[in-house]
Design a protein around this motif. Structure first.
Motif, PDB file in Angstrom:
ATOM      1  N   TRP A 199      36.452  36.258  45.370  1.00 53.44           N
ATOM      2  CA  TRP A 199      36.820  36.952  44.132  1.00 53.44           C
ATOM      3  C   TRP A 199      38.338  36.900  44.043  1.00 53.44           C
ATOM      4  CZ3 TRP A 199      37.074  42.809  42.946  1.00 53.44           C
ATOM      5  CH2 TRP A 199      36.738  43.064  41.602  1.00 53.44           C
ATOM      6  N   HIS A 203      41.930  40.551  41.004  1.00 49.35           N
ATOM      7  CA  HIS A 203      40.787  41.434  40.766  1.00 49.35           C
ATOM      8  C   HIS A 203      40.676  42.466  41.881  1.00 49.35           C
ATOM      9  CE1 HIS A 203      39.926  38.364  37.868  1.00 49.35           C
ATOM     10  NE2 HIS A 203      38.655  38.708  37.664  1.00 49.35           N
ATOM     11  N   HIS A 204      40.897  42.030  43.125  1.00 42.82           N
ATOM     12  CA  HIS A 204      40.852  42.971  44.240  1.00 42.82           C
ATOM     13  C   HIS A 204      41.942  44.037  44.108  1.00 42.82           C
ATOM     14  CE1 HIS A 204      38.411  39.888  46.483  1.00 42.82           C
ATOM     15  NE2 HIS A 204      37.823  40.988  46.883  1.00 42.82           N
ATOM     16  N   LEU A 207      40.942  46.495  41.560  1.00 44.46           N
ATOM     17  CA  LEU A 207      39.872  47.362  42.039  1.00 44.46           C
ATOM     18  C   LEU A 207      40.444  48.479  42.908  1.00 44.46           C
ATOM     19  CD1 LEU A 207      36.833  47.960  42.333  1.00 44.46           C
ATOM     20  CD2 LEU A 207      36.843  46.459  44.341  1.00 44.46           C
ATOM     21  N   SER A 325      35.116  34.948  38.847  1.00 48.51           N
ATOM     22  CA  SER A 325      36.240  35.505  38.090  1.00 48.51           C
ATOM     23  C   SER A 325      35.776  36.315  36.884  1.00 48.51           C
ATOM     24  CB  SER A 325      37.188  34.384  37.638  1.00 48.51           C
ATOM     25  OG  SER A 325      36.553  33.516  36.719  1.00 48.51           O
ATOM     26  N   ARG A 328      33.959  41.775  36.537  1.00 50.57           N
ATOM     27  CA  ARG A 328      35.047  42.698  36.236  1.00 50.57           C
ATOM     28  C   ARG A 328      35.089  43.851  37.233  1.00 50.57           C
ATOM     29  NH1 ARG A 328      33.247  44.857  30.724  1.00 50.57           N
ATOM     30  NH2 ARG A 328      31.398  45.089  32.062  1.00 50.57           N
ATOM     31  N   VAL A 329      36.249  44.487  37.295  1.00 50.23           N
ATOM     32  CA  VAL A 329      36.375  45.699  38.108  1.00 50.23           C
ATOM     33  C   VAL A 329      35.336  46.723  37.682  1.00 50.23           C
ATOM     34  CG1 VAL A 329      37.875  47.689  38.552  1.00 50.23           C
ATOM     35  CG2 VAL A 329      38.803  45.355  38.665  1.00 50.23           C
TER      36      VAL A 329
END
Length: 359
Positions: A199, A203-204, A207, A325, A328-329
Motif C-alpha cells: 500500500w 496512504h500509510h 492512516l 492505491s 482509501r484510508v
C-alpha cells in the motif's frame, strides 16, 4: 524405547512460509519422537516460534536463496553432514503450489533418508516414497496451511484431538516499554517483501494521522531494513518500532493490538497466529484464497480482480498500482469498525451461551 520416528520437516523459504507450516509441524510432532525443522536463513526465526519444533537446522538452498556460493561437492557435503547429524527416520518436505520438492528430495535421498514425503507435479521416480499430486490430492484453492497439513497427513501424521489446525506461535516475550503503557492501540505495518504488495507510503502516513485524530495510539512496525519507511510513516504521531523488535517481541506487540493493518507479508501470518483482528491490504498478484491471513477475524481490502491478478509480479505491472492505491484510508477505518463490531457480537453470543448453560 520409543518406536515413533525422528522426523525432519523441511521448509526452505521465507518467514511467513514457515509460519503457515505450523499446523503441519504440530501434526508431525503428535506422532514423532523428535521433530527437527530444516529452514533457510529467512524462515529460521519463524521456526523458533513454532510449537512442536524440538531442533532447528538452517541451510541456504541455492534454488531458493540467492547465494554467491557455488553448487559443488562442498555444498553437498555440508548438507549430508547436517542430515547425518540429525539422523531422521523420515522427512516431510513442505512446499507451496509453485515449488518442487524434488531438488531437496534428491539431496535427502543421497544423504540416506529412507522415507520422504512431498507434493510434486513432476513424476518423482524414486525420490519420493509418498507423493501427493497438486490439483488431485491438493486442490488449487487450498489455503497454504491446509496444503501443508495434507502433506503431513499423507505421511501419516495428524493433529491431536482438540487442535483445530489454526496458526499458532509461542508467546513468551514482554511488550517493549514504549508499548506496554499504551493500553488501546493499533499496529500499522507498512512494509512488504516486494513493491507490488505494498500500500503506498503516503496512504500509510494518512492512516496514522487519521487514527491519531481519533485519539487511537498507533504502533508502526517493520524489519531492520524498513526503518526509513517506518520512521516516515510514524512521523511524530506514532510509536516507531521499525527494526527494534525480535520476532517474539513482534508477536507480543501484535497480540496486544486492537487491530493490525498489514499487507501480504510475514507479519500478517504472525498476526493470524496470535489471533488479533487483521485488516489485510492484499494485492492479488498471488491468490488470496491461498495466502490471505489464515484467521477468523480478517477484513480483506484490495481489488482482487485487478489486471495484475495471479501475475506473481514483484513490481506492479499496472501504472498507478490501482489494486491497492485505490484503497482509501476511510476503507481501512470502516474495516476496523466491522472487525470490532463482529468481535463484540461474538462476545455477546458467548456470554449468552454461558448464561443459558448455567441456568
Amino acid at each position: 524405547m520409543s518406536t515413533a520416528p525422528r522426523v525432519l520437516v523441511v521448509r526452505l523459504d521465507s518467514f511467513g512460509d514457515v509460519l503457515v507450516a505450523g499446523p503441519a509441524v504440530r501434526a508431525v510432532a503428535a506422532g514423532a519422537s523428535q521433530v527437527t525443522m530444516l529452514c533457510g536463513p529467512q524462515g529460521a526465526p519463524a521456526a523458533e516460534l513454532l510449537p512442536g519444533v524440538d531442533r532447528l537446522r538452517v541451510w541456504a538452498a541455492p534454488w531458493v536463496t540467492e547465494t554467491a556460493r557455488p553448487i559443488d561437492d562442498a555444498l553437498l557435503g555440508e548438507f549430508r553432514a547436517l542430515v547425518t547429524e540429525v539422523a531422521p527416520d523420515e522427512a516431510v518436505v513442505l512446499t507451496s503450489f509453485h515449488q518442487s520438492p524434488l531438488p531437496v528430495a534428491l539431496l535427502l535421498r543421497l544423504a540416506g533418508v529412507p522415507r520422504i514425503t512431498g507434493a510434486s507435479v513432476d513424476h518423482p521416480g524414486s525420490l519420493l516414497d509418498v507423493r501427493l499430486r497438486p490439483g488431485e490430492d491438493l486442490p488449487e484453492e487450498l489455503p497454504e496451511p491446509e496444503r501443508a497439513l495434507r502433506i503431513a497427513e499423507a505421511a501419516g501424521f495428524r493433529l491431536p484431538t482438540g487442535d483445530a489446525g489454526r496458526l499458532a506461535v509461542r508467546q513468551d516475550a514482554d511488550l517493549p516499554p514504549s508499548v506496554a503503557g499504551l493500553g488501546r492501540y493499533v499496529v500499522v505495518h507498512p512494509g512488504a517483501s516486494v513493491p507490488a504488495r505494498s500500500w503506498p507510503e503516503g496512504h500509510h502516513r494518512a492512516l496514522v494521522a487519521a487514527y491519531t485524530a481519533r485519539g487511537i495510539p498507533v504502533v508502526v512496525t517493520g524489519s531492520p531494513g524498513e526503518t526509513a519507511l517506518t520512521a516516515a510513516v510514524a512521523g511524530d504521531d506514532a510509536v516507531d518500532l521499525g527494526g527494534r523488535t525480535t520476532p517474539a517481541e513482534l508477536a507480543a506487540v501484535l497480540a496486544a493490538a486492537e487491530v493490525v493493518v498489514v499487507g501480504n507479508t510475514g507479519p500478517a501470518h504472525l498476526a493470524a497466529a496470535v489471533g488479533v483482528p487483521i485488516v489485510s491490504l492484499f494485492s492479488p498478484v498471488v491468490p488470496a484464497a491461498k495466502w490471505a491471513p489464515y484467521a477468523e477475524h480478517v477484513e480483506l481490502l484490495g481489488d482482487q480482480g485487478a489486471p495484475c491478478r495471479l501475475s506473481r509480479a514483484r513490481e506492479c505491472p499496472v501504472p498507478g498500482h490501482p489494486c491497492l492505491s485505490t484503497v482509501r484510508v476511510e476503507d481501512v477505518l470502516a474495516a476496523h469498525e466491522r472487525l470490532l463490531d463482529r468481535a463484540s457480537r461474538m462476545v455477546g453470543r458467548s456470554l449468552r451461551d454461558a448464561s443459558e448453560g448455567a441456568a
